[in-house]
Design a protein around this motif. Structure first.
Motif, PDB file in Angstrom:
ATOM      1  N   TYR A  48      56.020   0.418  26.081  1.00 21.96           N
ATOM      2  CA  TYR A  48      55.005   0.787  27.066  1.00 21.96           C
ATOM      3  C   TYR A  48      54.481   2.199  26.812  1.00 21.96           C
ATOM      4  CZ  TYR A  48      55.532  -3.261  30.138  1.00 21.96           C
ATOM      5  OH  TYR A  48      55.513  -4.529  30.654  1.00 21.96           O
ATOM      6  N   VAL A  49      55.394   3.110  26.543  1.00 17.26           N
ATOM      7  CA  VAL A  49      54.992   4.500  26.284  1.00 17.26           C
ATOM      8  C   VAL A  49      54.041   4.553  25.090  1.00 17.26           C
ATOM      9  CG1 VAL A  49      55.801   6.777  25.536  1.00 17.26           C
ATOM     10  CG2 VAL A  49      57.051   5.537  27.306  1.00 17.26           C
ATOM     11  N   SER A  50      54.431   3.886  24.009  1.00 15.75           N
ATOM     12  CA  SER A  50      53.616   3.903  22.790  1.00 15.75           C
ATOM     13  C   SER A  50      52.244   3.287  23.043  1.00 15.75           C
ATOM     14  CB  SER A  50      54.338   3.141  21.679  1.00 15.75           C
ATOM     15  OG  SER A  50      53.538   3.081  20.522  1.00 15.75           O
ATOM     16  N   ALA A  51      52.208   2.152  23.756  1.00 12.48           N
ATOM     17  CA  ALA A  51      50.940   1.459  24.000  1.00 12.48           C
ATOM     18  C   ALA A  51      50.031   2.288  24.908  1.00 12.48           C
ATOM     19  CB  ALA A  51      51.210   0.097  24.619  1.00 12.48           C
ATOM     20  N   LEU A  52      50.580   2.898  25.946  1.00  9.34           N
ATOM     21  CA  LEU A  52      49.764   3.698  26.869  1.00  9.34           C
ATOM     22  C   LEU A  52      49.256   4.974  26.193  1.00  9.34           C
ATOM     23  CD1 LEU A  52      51.818   3.187  30.149  1.00  9.34           C
ATOM     24  CD2 LEU A  52      49.463   2.438  29.730  1.00  9.34           C
ATOM     25  N   ILE A  53      50.063   5.560  25.331  1.00 14.34           N
ATOM     26  CA  ILE A  53      49.597   6.723  24.560  1.00 14.34           C
ATOM     27  C   ILE A  53      48.402   6.324  23.706  1.00 14.34           C
ATOM     28  CG2 ILE A  53      50.152   8.251  22.619  1.00 14.34           C
ATOM     29  CD1 ILE A  53      52.940   8.582  23.784  1.00 14.34           C
ATOM     30  N   GLN A  54      48.514   5.192  23.016  1.00  9.25           N
ATOM     31  CA  GLN A  54      47.409   4.719  22.177  1.00  9.25           C
ATOM     32  C   GLN A  54      46.161   4.446  23.014  1.00  9.25           C
ATOM     33  OE1 GLN A  54      48.314   1.539  19.329  1.00  9.25           O
ATOM     34  NE2 GLN A  54      50.470   2.080  19.492  1.00  9.25           N
ATOM     35  N   TYR A  55      46.345   3.891  24.192  1.00 10.64           N
ATOM     36  CA  TYR A  55      45.215   3.567  25.055  1.00 10.64           C
ATOM     37  C   TYR A  55      44.466   4.837  25.465  1.00 10.64           C
ATOM     38  CZ  TYR A  55      42.521   1.499  28.870  1.00 10.64           C
ATOM     39  OH  TYR A  55      41.495   1.084  29.682  1.00 10.64           O
TER      40      TYR A  55
END
Length: 278
Positions: A48-55
């Motif tokens: 989740y952290v990685s995906a939200l950072i990318q977003y």
């Protein structure tokens, strides 16, 4: 936890983004609010952290920059805004180190990682707009420093393109005074004619178009660019040890297919061969 959105478009876009990263969660509407519910666990929190950072990096940062360019800097052209945002993106990607050196380097991953961990640890509902506005205030403040530099760089690049086009227009209308020119781009710069005979400084100066230096609307380098423009050769053989220097790039942009680039050592080999067969 729950993320609340005012816009269904924003909610669906984030849901799709997370789904593309293998994170499937529920989405519903309550009293005009669009809510994305998810339960990060110890096993998938990093995802989740990685995906939200990318977003935030790939979507929200650019949206925010686009809004600032429109509202604060009054850039109405979408193409101009796109070009400036592209420069900012290149700064974040480490491709513009000469620009990031002008300000403090933004530790983007650290700032976003910390903020998103706080978000995921919260047990209640959070408005996504409020999270961006308040929790990421310091992040976007730092992004502003990159934006200011990117705008200045964009303006300089635009001025450079106008400069190049002005000189191309001059060259197009100029009669050829020297069909072939060999130029060694070292100190001092040395011109040779098509027979590899060195052209003395007086000869080069004698070919200069005086209007180019006195009346031309842009500054023109008097040692290299002005003589080449004045001679308007059909072919320029340029020899240098440093192909990546700014002057070489400028000459290539002005003279385009007229210019051929070689190493300095090749000129001396060519000169020796020419002398032996003379």
């Amino acid at each position: 936890m729950e993320l609340m959105f005012k816009s269904i478009k924003e909610a669906i876009r984030l849901k799709s983004f997370l789904a593309n990263n293998g994170l499937q969660d529920s989405f519903q509407e309550k009293r005009g609010r669009f809510i994305y519910s998810f339960q990060p666990s110890d096993t998938n929190k990093d995802e989740y952290v990685s995906a939200l950072i990318q977003y935030i990096q790939t979507v929200k940062r650019n949206e925010w920059l686009d809004q600032v360019l429109q509202k604060k800097y009054k850039y109405e052209s979408e193409n101009e805004r796109h070009d400036i945002i592209e420069i900012v993106s290149e700064m974040f990607d480490g491709e513009r180190q000469e620009l990031t050196a002008l300000t403090a380097v933004i530790k983007e991953e650290i700032l976003l990682h910390e903020a998103i961990l706080d978000l995921l640890d919260f047990k209640g509902a959070v408005a996504f707009d409020s999270f961006l506005r308040f929790r990421l205030r310091e992040y976007f403040k730092q992004v502003t420093s990159y934006l200011g530099i990117a705008i200045d760089e964009y303006k300089m690049e635009q001025d450079y393109q106008i400069f190049i086009q002005t000189l191309r227009d001059y060259l197009r209308d100029r009669l050829t005074r020297q069909s072939i020119v060999h130029l060694i781009l070292e100190r001092p710069e040395t011109f040779y004619d098509e027979t590899l005979r060195e052209m003395k400084q007086e000869e080069v100066q004698g070919l200069l178009d005086p209007r180019l230096l006195s009346n031309h609307p842009v500054y023109v380098d008097s040692a290299v660019i002005a003589p080449l423009l004045s001679m308007a050769p059909n072919k320029i053989f340029l020899y240098t040890k440093h192909e990546d220097q700014p002057l070489v790039r400028t000459l290539k942009n002005i003279f385009e297919e007229r210019l051929v680039l070689f190493s300095t050592s090749y000129f001396y080999s060519l000169s020796n061969a020419y002398t032996r067969h003379s």
